[in-house]
Scaffold this motif. Structure first.
Motif, PDB file in Angstrom:
ATOM      1  N   LEU A 123      30.321  49.901  66.464  1.00 35.18           N
ATOM      2  CA  LEU A 123      28.918  49.959  66.907  1.00 35.18           C
ATOM      3  C   LEU A 123      27.984  49.492  65.800  1.00 35.18           C
ATOM      4  O   LEU A 123      26.966  48.841  66.060  1.00 35.18           O
ATOM      5  CB  LEU A 123      28.556  51.378  67.324  1.00 35.18           C
ATOM      6  CG  LEU A 123      29.232  51.923  68.583  1.00 35.18           C
ATOM      7  CD1 LEU A 123      28.862  53.398  68.786  1.00 35.18           C
ATOM      8  CD2 LEU A 123      28.840  51.116  69.817  1.00 35.18           C
ATOM      9  N   GLU A 124      28.303  49.822  64.577  1.00 32.15           N
ATOM     10  CA  GLU A 124      27.432  49.476  63.451  1.00 32.15           C
ATOM     11  C   GLU A 124      27.547  48.023  63.020  1.00 32.15           C
ATOM     12  O   GLU A 124      26.598  47.483  62.433  1.00 32.15           O
ATOM     13  CB  GLU A 124      27.782  50.354  62.232  1.00 32.15           C
ATOM     14  CG  GLU A 124      27.452  51.820  62.414  1.00 32.15           C
ATOM     15  CD  GLU A 124      27.916  52.652  61.237  1.00 32.15           C
ATOM     16  OE1 GLU A 124      27.341  53.725  61.003  1.00 32.15           O
ATOM     17  OE2 GLU A 124      28.881  52.228  60.560  1.00 32.15           O
ATOM     18  N   SER A 125      28.655  47.386  63.305  1.00 27.18           N
ATOM     19  CA  SER A 125      28.951  46.063  62.750  1.00 27.18           C
ATOM     20  C   SER A 125      27.929  45.031  63.211  1.00 27.18           C
ATOM     21  O   SER A 125      27.572  44.999  64.385  1.00 27.18           O
ATOM     22  CB  SER A 125      30.334  45.605  63.175  1.00 27.18           C
ATOM     23  OG  SER A 125      31.325  46.472  62.667  1.00 27.18           O
ATOM     24  N   ILE A 180       9.539  56.113  57.927  1.00 31.20           N
ATOM     25  CA  ILE A 180      10.790  55.925  57.198  1.00 31.20           C
ATOM     26  C   ILE A 180      11.978  56.033  58.135  1.00 31.20           C
ATOM     27  O   ILE A 180      12.077  56.964  58.936  1.00 31.20           O
ATOM     28  CB  ILE A 180      10.932  56.970  56.074  1.00 31.20           C
ATOM     29  CG1 ILE A 180       9.755  56.881  55.102  1.00 31.20           C
ATOM     30  CG2 ILE A 180      12.261  56.797  55.346  1.00 31.20           C
ATOM     31  CD1 ILE A 180       9.666  55.604  54.326  1.00 31.20           C
ATOM     32  N   SER A 181      12.899  55.079  58.016  1.00 31.65           N
ATOM     33  CA  SER A 181      14.142  55.110  58.782  1.00 31.65           C
ATOM     34  C   SER A 181      15.320  55.115  57.818  1.00 31.65           C
ATOM     35  O   SER A 181      15.260  54.507  56.739  1.00 31.65           O
ATOM     36  CB  SER A 181      14.238  53.884  59.700  1.00 31.65           C
ATOM     37  OG  SER A 181      15.486  53.862  60.369  1.00 31.65           O
ATOM     38  N   ILE A 182      16.388  55.802  58.187  1.00 29.48           N
ATOM     39  CA  ILE A 182      17.615  55.769  57.376  1.00 29.48           C
ATOM     40  C   ILE A 182      18.756  55.120  58.156  1.00 29.48           C
ATOM     41  O   ILE A 182      19.916  55.273  57.818  1.00 29.48           O
ATOM     42  CB  ILE A 182      18.025  57.164  56.868  1.00 29.48           C
ATOM     43  CG1 ILE A 182      18.391  58.093  58.036  1.00 29.48           C
ATOM     44  CG2 ILE A 182      16.921  57.774  56.028  1.00 29.48           C
ATOM     45  CD1 ILE A 182      19.091  59.367  57.585  1.00 29.48           C
ATOM     46  N   GLY A 183      18.407  54.371  59.202  1.00 28.89           N
ATOM     47  CA  GLY A 183      19.417  53.679  59.997  1.00 28.89           C
ATOM     48  C   GLY A 183      19.816  52.360  59.361  1.00 28.89           C
ATOM     49  O   GLY A 183      19.137  51.816  58.499  1.00 28.89           O
ATOM     50  N   GLY A 184      20.956  51.830  59.799  1.00 22.07           N
ATOM     51  CA  GLY A 184      21.392  50.505  59.381  1.00 22.07           C
ATOM     52  C   GLY A 184      21.789  50.418  57.917  1.00 22.07           C
ATOM     53  O   GLY A 184      21.893  51.418  57.204  1.00 22.07           O
ATOM     54  N   GLU A 227      18.516  49.425  63.542  1.00 21.07           N
ATOM     55  CA  GLU A 227      17.895  49.304  62.226  1.00 21.07           C
ATOM     56  C   GLU A 227      16.418  48.988  62.432  1.00 21.07           C
ATOM     57  O   GLU A 227      16.075  48.044  63.147  1.00 21.07           O
ATOM     58  CB  GLU A 227      18.560  48.200  61.403  1.00 21.07           C
ATOM     59  CG  GLU A 227      18.034  48.112  59.990  1.00 21.07           C
ATOM     60  CD  GLU A 227      19.048  47.535  59.010  1.00 21.07           C
ATOM     61  OE1 GLU A 227      18.733  47.501  57.805  1.00 21.07           O
ATOM     62  OE2 GLU A 227      20.136  47.135  59.443  1.00 21.07           O
ATOM     63  N   GLN A 228      15.541  49.812  61.838  1.00 19.78           N
ATOM     64  CA  GLN A 228      14.108  49.606  62.009  1.00 19.78           C
ATOM     65  C   GLN A 228      13.688  48.282  61.389  1.00 19.78           C
ATOM     66  O   GLN A 228      14.018  47.991  60.238  1.00 19.78           O
ATOM     67  CB  GLN A 228      13.333  50.757  61.373  1.00 19.78           C
ATOM     68  CG  GLN A 228      11.827  50.671  61.554  1.00 19.78           C
ATOM     69  CD  GLN A 228      11.105  51.899  61.027  1.00 19.78           C
ATOM     70  OE1 GLN A 228      11.187  52.965  61.617  1.00 19.78           O
ATOM     71  NE2 GLN A 228      10.430  51.760  59.912  1.00 19.78           N
ATOM     72  N   VAL A 229      12.958  47.488  62.158  1.00 14.51           N
ATOM     73  CA  VAL A 229      12.503  46.179  61.695  1.00 14.51           C
ATOM     74  C   VAL A 229      11.178  46.305  60.957  1.00 14.51           C
ATOM     75  O   VAL A 229      11.026  45.861  59.822  1.00 14.51           O
ATOM     76  CB  VAL A 229      12.369  45.201  62.887  1.00 14.51           C
ATOM     77  CG1 VAL A 229      11.905  43.833  62.403  1.00 14.51           C
ATOM     78  CG2 VAL A 229      13.687  45.087  63.650  1.00 14.51           C
ATOM     79  N   SER A 272      16.640  63.909  63.312  1.00 17.50           N
ATOM     80  CA  SER A 272      16.348  62.510  63.641  1.00 17.50           C
ATOM     81  C   SER A 272      15.344  62.374  64.772  1.00 17.50           C
ATOM     82  O   SER A 272      15.586  62.820  65.889  1.00 17.50           O
ATOM     83  CB  SER A 272      17.645  61.796  64.035  1.00 17.50           C
ATOM     84  OG  SER A 272      17.367  60.546  64.622  1.00 17.50           O
ATOM     85  N   TYR A 273      14.208  61.711  64.476  1.00 13.89           N
ATOM     86  CA  TYR A 273      13.284  61.385  65.561  1.00 13.89           C
ATOM     87  C   TYR A 273      13.585  59.981  66.070  1.00 13.89           C
ATOM     88  O   TYR A 273      14.177  59.159  65.376  1.00 13.89           O
ATOM     89  CB  TYR A 273      11.819  61.541  65.142  1.00 13.89           C
ATOM     90  CG  TYR A 273      11.264  60.526  64.163  1.00 13.89           C
ATOM     91  CD1 TYR A 273      10.876  59.249  64.579  1.00 13.89           C
ATOM     92  CD2 TYR A 273      11.069  60.856  62.825  1.00 13.89           C
ATOM     93  CE1 TYR A 273      10.335  58.327  63.690  1.00 13.89           C
ATOM     94  CE2 TYR A 273      10.529  59.940  61.931  1.00 13.89           C
ATOM     95  CZ  TYR A 273      10.164  58.675  62.365  1.00 13.89           C
ATOM     96  OH  TYR A 273       9.635  57.772  61.482  1.00 13.89           O
ATOM     97  N   SER A 274      13.210  59.726  67.312  1.00  8.66           N
ATOM     98  CA  SER A 274      13.517  58.453  68.003  1.00  8.66           C
ATOM     99  C   SER A 274      15.004  58.106  67.903  1.00  8.66           C
ATOM    100  O   SER A 274      15.364  56.992  67.518  1.00  8.66           O
ATOM    101  CB  SER A 274      12.669  57.308  67.432  1.00  8.66           C
ATOM    102  OG  SER A 274      11.303  57.513  67.653  1.00  8.66           O
TER     103      SER A 274
END
Length: 324
Positions: free
Chosen positions: A322-324, A194-198, A181-183, A217-219
């Motif tokens: 993995l997501e938890s 923009i990130s769509i993770g987490g 998750e991008q901080v 998806s980049y990075s």
């Protein structure tokens, strides 16, 4: 290699995309050994940008020398702020004209398969941008278009306008997306990454899945956090992390939660006799929405490792763990 499709592009699109933002290609130098290796292993889709130095020159030279233009999918991006004025937005009709013409010249091609707006400027009406991109489609200079680093609200607004005009609109979105998750914005570039993770990205992921819009998806390895070089048991503090992560990765992805996710990736990798990066890429490839990870590598061994992710299947329970 596995392949998927993107609306309006009459070529198959490889599940893994070759990222052309490495130092060699940004310098405009010959990267034929790695480009050939990727192509021979089925990767036919290449991601570059007007803002990646001379990367377009390097890619264009390779494509011309191999005579494979109709066998490859070229993605390039425009309207990114200039290096010396990162806080100045360049997302306008005139900049689309300027950047696309420069990209076509450097790539030595008459058209780009997929053209992305690299950043957004919310002061510019979406209609102006969509109409400008449609003009380029009619001219045959781009086949389809999308965006990178746009918020979900602006993406939806733009596509609602496109639909009202009978256009395809943005057929892809290219945000950051990884298990992390991008901080904070990794680059502090003056325009939001923009990130769509987490958890924060859940609504975006659900929208793109529901509307069958692929994510490029980049990075995907969170700037090396999931590369296998960073070891979770060696990161006890931010000072420890600074020894293993560059300043962009540290700012963007260092958190106790992300280090715990790394530990779980390592655990799952060990149980499946896989590498850390393979698990991290498989996490994206096994999503319910279509995700094309952009992979960057400097050695053929890295390429072979990345390709191994295509053979991994993660269960929903494993993804949830993995997501938890």
């Amino acid at each position: 290699m596995k392949y998927n499709s993107i609306t309006g592009i009459n070529k198959r699109v490889s599940a893994l995309i070759f990222g052309c933002a490495g130092e060699v290609m940004q310098a405009g130098a010959d990267n034929s050994v790695l480009l050939d290796a990727a192509f021979e292993n089925g990767i036919n889709t290449f991601d570059t940008a007007r803002g990646y130095g001379q990367s377009e020159v390097s890619l264009g030279n390779w494509v011309k020398s191999r005579g494979n233009r109709e066998d490859v999918v070229i993605i390039t991006k425009g309207c990114h702020p200039l290096p010396d004025t990162l806080s100045v937005n360049r997302v306008t009709k005139n900049t689309i004209d300027e950047d696309l013409e420069a990209s076509l010249q450097k790539l030595q091609t008459d058209y780009v398969d997929l053209y992305l707006l690299h950043r957004d400027d919310i002061s510019i009406p979406v209609a102006e941008l969509i109409d400008a991109l449609e003009e380029k489609k009619k001219q045959g200079k781009i086949v389809q278009y999308g965006v990178s680093n746009w918020t979900l609200d602006r993406f939806i607004e733009a596509n609602e306008y496109a639909k009202s005009k009978g256009y395809d609109g943005f057929v892809v979105n290219s945000p950051n997306f990884s298990l992390a998750e991008q901080v904070l914005d990794p680059w502090q570039s003056g325009s939001e990454a923009i990130s769509i993770g987490g958890k924060a990205g859940k609504a975006s992921r659900e929208y793109f899945m529901k509307n069958n819009i692929p994510v490029i998806s980049y990075s995907p390895l969170a700037r090396g956090l999931f590369s296998g070089k960073v070891k979770s048991d060696e990161i006890k503090s931010e000072a420890d992390a600074s020894k293993a992560m560059d300043r962009f990765a540290l700012r963007g992805y260092y958190s106790k939660e992300n280090i715990e996710k790394l530990r779980r990736v390592e655990e799952l990798a060990k149980s499946k006799a896989a590498s850390v990066s393979q698990i991290a890429l498989a996490y994206l490839l096994c999503q319910e929405l279509t995700v094309y990870p952009i992979i960057g590598f400097s050695k053929e061994s890295h390429l072979k490792d990345n390709l191994g992710a295509l053979e991994l299947e993660l269960t929903m329970d494993e993804i949830t763990y993995l997501e938890s």
